[in-house]
Design a protein around this motif. Sequence first.
Motif, mmCIF file in Angstrom:
data_model
loop_
_atom_site.group_PDB
_atom_site.id
_atom_site.type_symbol
_atom_site.label_atom_id
_atom_site.label_comp_id
_atom_site.label_asym_id
_atom_site.label_seq_id
_atom_site.Cartn_x
_atom_site.Cartn_y
_atom_site.Cartn_z
ATOM 1 N N PHE A 11 -6.613 14.760 -10.250
ATOM 2 C CA PHE A 11 -5.300 15.100 -9.722
ATOM 3 C C PHE A 11 -4.305 13.970 -9.966
ATOM 4 N N ILE A 12 -3.049 14.355 -10.096
ATOM 5 C CA ILE A 12 -1.968 13.376 -10.142
ATOM 6 C C ILE A 12 -1.792 12.828 -8.731
ATOM 7 N N ARG A 13 -1.596 11.525 -8.604
ATOM 8 C CA ARG A 13 -1.530 10.919 -7.275
ATOM 9 C C ARG A 13 -0.237 11.317 -6.547
ATOM 10 N N LYS A 14 -0.296 11.227 -5.234
ATOM 11 C CA LYS A 14 0.892 11.462 -4.408
ATOM 12 C C LYS A 14 2.022 10.516 -4.839
ATOM 13 N N PRO A 15 3.270 10.977 -4.815
ATOM 14 C CA PRO A 15 3.791 12.176 -4.152
ATOM 15 C C PRO A 15 3.794 13.455 -4.981
ATOM 16 N N ASP A 16 3.211 13.448 -6.176
ATOM 17 C CA ASP A 16 3.107 14.706 -6.914
ATOM 18 C C ASP A 16 2.305 15.711 -6.081
ATOM 19 N N PRO A 17 2.724 16.969 -6.014
ATOM 20 C CA PRO A 17 2.060 17.958 -5.140
ATOM 21 C C PRO A 17 0.827 18.597 -5.751
ATOM 22 N N ILE A 36 0.807 -1.218 0.000
ATOM 23 C CA ILE A 36 0.000 0.000 0.000
ATOM 24 C C ILE A 36 0.842 1.271 0.000
ATOM 25 N N GLY A 37 0.141 2.397 -0.227
ATOM 26 C CA GLY A 37 0.768 3.713 -0.145
ATOM 27 C C GLY A 37 0.724 4.513 -1.424
ATOM 28 N N SER A 38 0.522 3.828 -2.568
ATOM 29 C CA SER A 38 0.573 4.534 -3.854
ATOM 30 C C SER A 38 -0.711 4.391 -4.654
ATOM 31 N N GLY A 39 -1.795 4.013 -4.020
ATOM 32 C CA GLY A 39 -3.066 3.883 -4.705
ATOM 33 C C GLY A 39 -3.394 2.451 -5.070
ATOM 34 N N ALA A 40 -4.652 2.236 -5.461
ATOM 35 C CA ALA A 40 -5.159 0.878 -5.685
ATOM 36 C C ALA A 40 -4.491 0.187 -6.871
ATOM 37 N N GLY A 50 1.421 11.884 7.957
ATOM 38 C CA GLY A 50 1.308 10.647 7.193
ATOM 39 C C GLY A 50 2.215 9.567 7.747
ATOM 40 N N ASP A 51 2.082 8.365 7.172
ATOM 41 C CA ASP A 51 2.787 7.205 7.741
ATOM 42 C C ASP A 51 3.750 6.541 6.766
ATOM 43 N N SER A 52 4.058 7.183 5.634
ATOM 44 C CA SER A 52 4.853 6.485 4.623
ATOM 45 C C SER A 52 5.889 7.387 3.988
ATOM 46 N N SER A 53 6.820 6.757 3.276
ATOM 47 C CA SER A 53 7.821 7.503 2.518
ATOM 48 C C SER A 53 7.168 8.322 1.413
ATOM 49 N N VAL A 54 6.063 7.823 0.854
ATOM 50 C CA VAL A 54 5.309 8.586 -0.137
ATOM 51 C C VAL A 54 4.785 9.880 0.479
#
Length: 220
Positions: A143-149, A48-52, A170-174
């Motif tokens: 929107f562009i997904r994280k980590p894009d601002p 997890i962390g970058s979307g489905a 947050g809880d991740s490196s992303v």
Amino acid sequence: MKNYKYIFFDLDGTLLDTLNDIVYAINKTMEQFSYDLRFDYESGKYLIGSGAKILVQRALSSLNLNEEQINQFYEAYLPNYLKYQGMSTYPFETVIDTLKTLNDSGIKLFITTNKPQKMSDDIIYRLNMNQYFIENIGQSERFIRKPDPDVLNYLIKKYNINKEEILYVGDSSVDYEFAKTINLDMAFCDYGYETNKQQLIQKADYVLYKFSDLLDIVNH
């Protein structure tokens, strides 16, 4: 410490413990496709962390599937997760009381997550947490997904926010990369799903060992 007037939150692993339901839905979809692969709570943290879509790609990475097969699995996973999310998803300890306190103090709260928008809205409303947030923005074509601002810049412009007054949680490196793309202060949730915690403990501006530690930051 700064006087934070706005706090932006990740969702999974930060506000909510969603992993059991994510793993359950992934495993159910594996059964549907007769794939001999299963995940548990600990191994699910690596997905997890970058979307489905990325979650599904990571889950299937050992199976040597083609793009069409991955897309078919993804299309089957989404309704499964929407069906099963909330089965064993709960706010982490002290989250609700802390959100109430932050609201009462006048701090404006937002959610920015890579969870698909429909799923994010569903679980936030199901748990009656929507009352605490100005906006909940999940992954969509907007929107562009994280980590894009992209979503951060949108919210800052929409609400005329001084980014010096924002704390990102947050809880991740992303999440860390997301915050630091525009130099926001970041509080890392040690209790969440990140598998390389020590690195983020060293880099983050603050560390939350429980969610209510956030009050020590804003009530300095």
